[in-house]
Scaffold this motif. Structure first.
Motif, mmCIF file in Angstrom:
data_model
loop_
_atom_site.group_PDB
_atom_site.id
_atom_site.type_symbol
_atom_site.label_atom_id
_atom_site.label_comp_id
_atom_site.label_asym_id
_atom_site.label_seq_id
_atom_site.Cartn_x
_atom_site.Cartn_y
_atom_site.Cartn_z
ATOM 1 N N LEU A 451 58.394 31.317 51.613
ATOM 2 C CA LEU A 451 58.570 32.821 51.241
ATOM 3 C C LEU A 451 60.263 32.795 51.075
ATOM 4 O O LEU A 451 60.952 32.029 51.172
ATOM 5 N N SER A 452 60.768 34.194 50.845
ATOM 6 C CA SER A 452 62.026 34.502 50.712
ATOM 7 C C SER A 452 62.779 34.347 52.417
ATOM 8 O O SER A 452 62.109 34.771 53.134
ATOM 9 N N GLU A 453 64.261 34.033 52.083
ATOM 10 C CA GLU A 453 64.791 33.869 53.220
ATOM 11 C C GLU A 453 65.063 35.278 53.801
ATOM 12 O O GLU A 453 65.206 36.098 53.176
ATOM 13 N N SER A 454 65.249 35.389 55.102
ATOM 14 C CA SER A 454 65.597 36.714 55.511
ATOM 15 C C SER A 454 66.510 36.273 56.817
ATOM 16 O O SER A 454 66.410 35.433 57.612
ATOM 17 N N ALA A 455 67.407 37.419 57.088
ATOM 18 C CA ALA A 455 68.545 37.443 58.130
ATOM 19 C C ALA A 455 68.136 38.383 59.082
ATOM 20 O O ALA A 455 67.236 39.380 58.925
ATOM 21 N N PRO A 456 68.508 37.930 60.255
ATOM 22 C CA PRO A 456 67.988 39.091 61.562
ATOM 23 C C PRO A 456 68.410 40.347 61.358
ATOM 24 O O PRO A 456 69.750 40.516 61.018
ATOM 25 N N THR A 457 67.818 41.264 62.161
ATOM 26 C CA THR A 457 68.415 42.752 62.316
ATOM 27 C C THR A 457 69.342 42.526 63.435
ATOM 28 O O THR A 457 69.611 41.618 64.017
ATOM 29 N N VAL A 458 69.567 44.031 63.816
ATOM 30 C CA VAL A 458 70.545 44.113 64.922
ATOM 31 C C VAL A 458 69.807 43.696 66.193
ATOM 32 O O VAL A 458 70.358 43.422 67.279
ATOM 33 N N GLU A 459 68.436 43.710 66.076
ATOM 34 C CA GLU A 459 67.581 43.282 67.459
ATOM 35 C C GLU A 459 67.335 41.958 67.191
ATOM 36 O O GLU A 459 66.367 41.277 68.044
ATOM 37 N N ARG A 460 68.161 40.976 66.442
ATOM 38 C CA ARG A 460 68.057 39.572 66.187
ATOM 39 C C ARG A 460 66.357 39.260 66.009
ATOM 40 O O ARG A 460 66.204 38.207 66.385
ATOM 41 N N PHE A 461 65.949 39.950 65.050
ATOM 42 C CA PHE A 461 64.396 39.845 64.396
ATOM 43 C C PHE A 461 64.430 39.795 63.328
ATOM 44 O O PHE A 461 64.958 40.577 62.557
ATOM 45 N N ALA A 462 64.045 38.537 62.641
ATOM 46 C CA ALA A 462 64.150 38.215 61.157
ATOM 47 C C ALA A 462 62.872 38.613 60.521
ATOM 48 O O ALA A 462 61.760 37.862 60.956
ATOM 49 N N PRO A 463 62.646 39.456 60.003
ATOM 50 C CA PRO A 463 61.407 39.821 59.281
ATOM 51 C C PRO A 463 60.814 38.936 58.401
ATOM 52 O O PRO A 463 61.464 38.168 57.676
ATOM 53 N N ALA A 464 59.200 38.761 58.342
ATOM 54 C CA ALA A 464 58.725 37.590 57.373
ATOM 55 C C ALA A 464 57.579 38.045 56.562
ATOM 56 O O ALA A 464 57.630 37.773 55.532
ATOM 57 N N ARG A 465 56.669 38.576 57.190
ATOM 58 C CA ARG A 465 55.258 38.914 56.428
ATOM 59 C C ARG A 465 54.695 37.971 55.890
ATOM 60 O O ARG A 465 54.609 37.633 54.687
ATOM 61 N N ALA A 466 54.210 36.835 56.792
ATOM 62 C CA ALA A 466 53.535 35.645 56.105
ATOM 63 C C ALA A 466 52.456 35.542 56.903
ATOM 64 O O ALA A 466 52.139 35.377 58.088
#
Length: 499
Positions: A451-466
């Motif tokens: 899937l596409s690469e994702s960066a972490p949010t301010v909560e250090r959580f990288a969304p994925a939907r995998a």
């Protein structure tokens, strides 16, 4: 929420069928809890006048700072910190020649630095005088034979890889390396022709000499009471070294490359141990230039219990014959591997050089400047050094290189499929990226879909939907990011219905 997925040991040979290992660990060093960064090379010197064909860092016997010597196919040079340049110290009365695919070999004997190659007489220079750059190398006295390899055993200098007699090793008189007698009862210098095992392909000195041949490993033991100066006994049959400069000795351990992969030998500890089998041997054989396996170079990383094996890549431009495109790194304490994709020409255990006061920017009277007795001016801090692709001396203490690590396949909702909303990364890096991979089975007919690469949010959580039955995470830490460890991912996943 599923348990964290640990970053597994790097073993690309079996990663496709073994969920306990990983296929990707690039520009990282193994740690007991995961991986750490590899630092970028920081050039110290100007370029050599030609391609580097070997280098060494030796400590001055008088002063606590390293002296760097490098060779090209036609000359030898010493690095001086005063102008960051290489100064030629080639013997003006001797023609130098390093054959294609070969490197210079170096040895330290007391206050002398010795250098040899198959196309050059053995050279000598006093280390402290060499640093001044005012006195060049000279031929070693006694007319020793030309050799590809050398080492010191006790107070003997041993030469191996002799072009004219490839199954012979020869040594000097005891305590006098400028006397090379043969067969004289009142002298200790002599030679030994090895009856089998093929040509000598490498040598390691120390308390014992270790002779590597094409198909045998022998130990040279001082044995004056036997009627022979040395007893050359067989340590191991049908095992040898295929790459002459891929032999690295650290204490009692010797690491080397044979025809079928990487090995470690502990002197007095029995036969050699395979360290690359079913982990990196097939990976290496699939990437190395099959015509230039003998150019593989091994050298120690003195910042840890690690050895690097740098090799020439298949398909490399033939016009650049000395380029080593990448390296495998082995940590013998952890018994784990990783991979480094930074091209170099050579590598060595080294230390920070002394710093000349003349090279200090600004005024020495500036209150922000270190005092003149600061240890930084003396040098000596342990580092790993390389000769870069543009033939400059560099130490690996810059910003971290871009690192990429990957988890094994994980079934997060066994036996059902799982939906991963995102992941957190166990690391102290502030900047990182995650790419999730999914597939429905471990069979070769169902390749991983990334899937596409994702960066972490301010909560250090990288969304994925995998969504998938098996998940894999590939983590990328951008170059220049400050970090010290990465150990696991924490997936935020829920079970899905079966189908």
């Amino acid at each position: 929420m599923p348990d964290p997925i640990k970053l597994a040991p790097f073993a690309p040979d079996t990663a496709s069928v073994d969920a306990a290992v990983s296929a990707v660990a690039t520009n990282v060093v193994p740690r007991s809890d995961g991986y750490g960064p590899v630092l970028a090379p920081v050039p110290l010197s100007l370029a050599l006048p030609a391609e580097c064909r070997g280098a060494i860092a030796v400590f001055s016997p008088t002063y606590n700072f390293p002296i760097y010597v490098a060779g090209t196919s036609k000359g030898l040079f010493v690095y001086k910190t005063t102008d960051q340049a290489w100064h030629e110290v080639t013997n003006p009365s001797t023609s130098y020649s390093v054959p294609p695919g070969d490197y210079w070999s170096f040895a330290v004997y007391g206050t002398l630095l010795l250098v040899c190659s198959a196309g050059t007489p053995v050279q000598k220079a006093t280390i402290d005088v060499l640093q001044a750059g005012t006195q060049p190398f000279a031929d070693l006295g006694g007319s020793p034979p030309r050799a590809r390899h050398m080492g010191v055993v006790g107070d003997f200098l041993v030469l191996a890889g002799l072009p004219d007699t490839p199954q012979t090793v020869r040594w000097s008189n005891s305590g006098n390396i400028e006397q090379w007698p043969l067969g004289q009862l009142d002298q200790t210098g002599d030679e030994q022709q090895l009856p089998d095992g093929g040509a000598v392909t490498g040598f390691a000195g120390g308390e014992y000499g270790v002779i590597f041949q094409e198909r045998a490993i022998r130990r040279m033991t001082l044995s004056p009471d036997s009627g022979n100066v040395f007893d050359c006994s067989v340590l191991e049959e049908n095992r040898g070294a295929v790459a002459p400069w891929c032999i690295a000795k650290v204490g009692p351990r010797i690491f080397f490359l044979d025809r079928d992969g990487f090995y470690a030998l502990v002197i007095g500890g029995g036969p050699s141990t395979p360290i690359g089998a079913e982990r990196v041997n097939r990976f290496f054989q699939g990437r190395v230039d099959p015509e230039r396996v003998g150019m593989t170079v091994a050298f120690r990383d003195p910042t840890g219990e690690r050895i690097l094996f740098a090799y020439r890549l298949a398909g490399t431009d033939a016009a650049d014959p000395s380029l080593l495109g990448e390296a495998l790194l082995y940590d013998w304490l952890l018994d784990r591997w990783s991979f480094i994709n930074t091209p170099i020409r050579f590598g060595m255990s080294a230390a920070t050089p002394d710093t000349s006061i003349d090279s200090i920017e600004g005024s020495i009277d500036d209150p922000a400047q270190p005092s003149l007795d600061d240890p930084m001016y003396q040098g000596g801090a342990t580092l790993l050094a390389v000769m870069t692709t543009d033939n400059r001396l560099a130490v690996l203490d810059g910003a971290p290189l871009e690192a990429v690590v990957q988890t094994p396949d994980a079934m997060l909702a066994r036996p059902n499929r799982a939906f991963v909303r995102g992941v957190r990364l166990d690391t102290d890096a502030d900047d990182w990226r995650v790419t999730m991979g999914v597939r429905e089975s471990l069979g070769a007919s169902t390749p991983m879909r990334w899937l596409s690469e994702s960066a972490p949010t301010v909560e250090r959580f990288a969304p994925a939907r995998a969504s998938g039955r098996y998940h894999r995470a590939r983590v990328r830490i951008p170059a220049g990011t400050t970090w010290s460890y990465v150990s696991a991912i924490e997936p935020d996943a829920t079970a899905e219905g079966s189908r």
